[in-house]
Scaffold this motif. Structure first.
Motif, mmCIF file in Angstrom:
data_model
loop_
_atom_site.group_PDB
_atom_site.id
_atom_site.type_symbol
_atom_site.label_atom_id
_atom_site.label_comp_id
_atom_site.label_asym_id
_atom_site.label_seq_id
_atom_site.Cartn_x
_atom_site.Cartn_y
_atom_site.Cartn_z
ATOM 1 N N GLY A 63 1.009 -1.213 0.161
ATOM 2 C CA GLY A 63 0.022 0.048 -0.088
ATOM 3 C C GLY A 63 0.797 1.118 0.000
ATOM 4 O O GLY A 63 0.355 2.482 -0.125
ATOM 5 N N TYR A 64 2.171 1.292 -0.130
ATOM 6 C CA TYR A 64 3.277 2.333 0.025
ATOM 7 C C TYR A 64 3.364 2.786 -1.401
ATOM 8 O O TYR A 64 3.409 1.668 -2.048
ATOM 9 C CB TYR A 64 4.361 2.021 0.868
ATOM 10 N N CYS A 94 0.801 -3.567 6.343
ATOM 11 C CA CYS A 94 0.587 -2.786 5.219
ATOM 12 C C CYS A 94 0.144 -1.013 5.764
ATOM 13 O O CYS A 94 0.224 -0.941 6.928
ATOM 14 C CB CYS A 94 -0.781 -2.885 4.691
ATOM 15 N N LYS A 95 0.262 -0.538 4.878
ATOM 16 C CA LYS A 95 0.134 1.172 5.197
ATOM 17 C C LYS A 95 -0.920 1.499 5.954
ATOM 18 O O LYS A 95 -0.944 2.261 6.877
ATOM 19 C CB LYS A 95 0.220 1.997 3.771
ATOM 20 N N ASP A 96 -2.223 0.842 5.724
ATOM 21 C CA ASP A 96 -3.512 1.133 6.343
ATOM 22 C C ASP A 96 -3.590 0.519 7.533
ATOM 23 O O ASP A 96 -4.704 0.433 8.284
ATOM 24 C CB ASP A 96 -4.581 0.810 5.238
ATOM 25 N N GLY A 97 -2.622 -0.308 8.220
ATOM 26 C CA GLY A 97 -2.570 -0.871 9.327
ATOM 27 C C GLY A 97 -3.035 -2.356 9.210
ATOM 28 O O GLY A 97 -3.084 -3.170 10.248
ATOM 29 N N SER A 98 -3.613 -2.873 8.147
ATOM 30 C CA SER A 98 -3.833 -4.205 7.778
ATOM 31 C C SER A 98 -2.592 -5.126 7.663
ATOM 32 O O SER A 98 -1.742 -4.679 7.545
ATOM 33 C CB SER A 98 -4.674 -4.461 6.452
#
Length: 357
Positions: free
Chosen positions: A176-177, A217-221
């Motif tokens: 996600g980055y 991941c970037k969104d915390g997942s």
């Protein structure tokens, strides 16, 4: 006499007394060539690194100037004009030539220094030929990396002691980055706290076999990834290439398949028990029905003829054992007709209850 005429003089330039002592710190540099130029911009002193770089000895260099060392005469003349005007300059990426004709690619920095009332120029020359060749090779290597990354369905990452220096578009999709964001991160930033120990151990063991981590991941997942690492050397640095494969969907699919298999096996076991229960029920139901019928017949026939027989038949019917056995047999027979598993569980519970009485 103009600057170019002064430069063209072939005579040996005699350095002023004490010039070497005054510039001794610069002349002592070991990794850069140093040339000291007088007001006429001729070489009056040089360090040993300059002799080694250009292939001339000290006396030969003192008969020369920067134009004679340069392979870009006009550009060097413009530089000397600026120096003659008293302006220090930085000259990136200039072509010079060794005595044997070999071309050098150099960076030049200049300092203006006054000694005994006269201005001198110190030219500090750094040979970047090897760096240029390395950069060209690196560009070729990066082009190959980009081609591989573009064609690959896995994420690719190159890191230098944990610092991410190259990454592929597929890794951006997984994490996600963006590429710019990945280049600001370390490998540990892409791993959950629970998997930090696994990553550290893999790095300590120089892990060659694939291992699994929970990626952050970037969104915390999070997602489960399989990592394979290979070491290589570039620019005299020990780097690592990590091949990262997202295996979360594979694992979920496998787990789902395992769940279906387990459910199927459980259903098969229940069906087997149902068949067995139905078979037992048939064996129980038939004699129980006969016993009940005969007990009722006996009761009707002997109730006025003998109190003892009548009482026995009545007790046989009233204590409920035969009715309970028939009640157990009936749902078991129903299972043989395709009823659901819940009825079988209820039946088994009732049988266990009855057996405990």
């Amino acid at each position: 006499m103009n600057t170019v005429e002064a430069i063209a003089q072939p005579e040996l330039t005699r350095p002023p007394e004490g010039i070497a002592s005054h510039f001794r710190l610069l002349l002592a540099l070991e990794h850069e060539a140093v040339l000291v130029l007088d007001e006429a911009l001729r070489i009056v002193a040089a360090n040993r690194t300059a002799e080694q770089l250009y292939g001339y000895d000290q006396e030969q260099l003192r008969r020369m100037d920067l134009i004679e060392l340069s392979d870009e005469k006009e550009a060097t003349q413009a530089t000397l004009a600026e120096l003659a005007a008293g302006r220090a300059v930085q000259i990136p990426g200039r072509l010079h030539r060794r005595r044997n004709g070999e071309v050098l690619f150099v960076d030049i920095s200049t300092l203006l220094e006054t000694y005994q009332g006269k201005r001198y120029v110190c030219a500090i020359i750094r040979d970047i030929s090897a760096s240029l060749q390395l950069a060209e090779r690196l560009q070729e290597s990066e082009a190959r990396f980009e081609a591989l990354a573009e064609a690959s369905a896995v994420g690719l990452l190159i890191h230098d002691q944990g610092k991410i220096v190259r990454a592929s578009a597929r890794l951006c999709e997984i994490s996600g980055y963006s590429l710019a964001e990945l280049y600001q991160l370390r490998v540990e930033d892409l791993v959950t706290s629970e998997s930090q120990d696994v990553l550290a151990e893999a790095q300590r063991q120089e892990h060659q076999n694939p291992y699994e981590l929970m990626a952050l991941c970037k969104d915390g997942s999070t997602t489960l990834v399989e990592v394979s690492v290979r070491r290589f050397t570039a620019r005299e640095r020990k780097l690592r290439l990590a091949v990262i494969r997202d295996v979360r969907k594979e694992k979920l699919g496998s787990a789902a398949d395992d769940g279906v298999d387990a459910q199927l096996k459980q259903q098969q076991r229940l069906e087997s028990i149902g068949i067995l229960a139905a078979s037992v029920a048939h064996e129980i139901n038939n004699p129980i029905t006969g016993i009940i019928n005969y007990a009722e017949l006996i009761k009707r026939r002997v109730e006025h003829q003998g109190e003892l027989a009548s009482e026995a038949a009545e007790r046989l019917l009233e204590d409920g054992h035969l009715d309970r056995a028939r009640d157990l047999a009936e749902p078991a027979l129903a299972l043989a007709e395709g009823r659901d598993a819940e009825e079988l569980r209820s039946l088994l519970a009732r049988i266990a209850e009855a057996s405990s009485e």
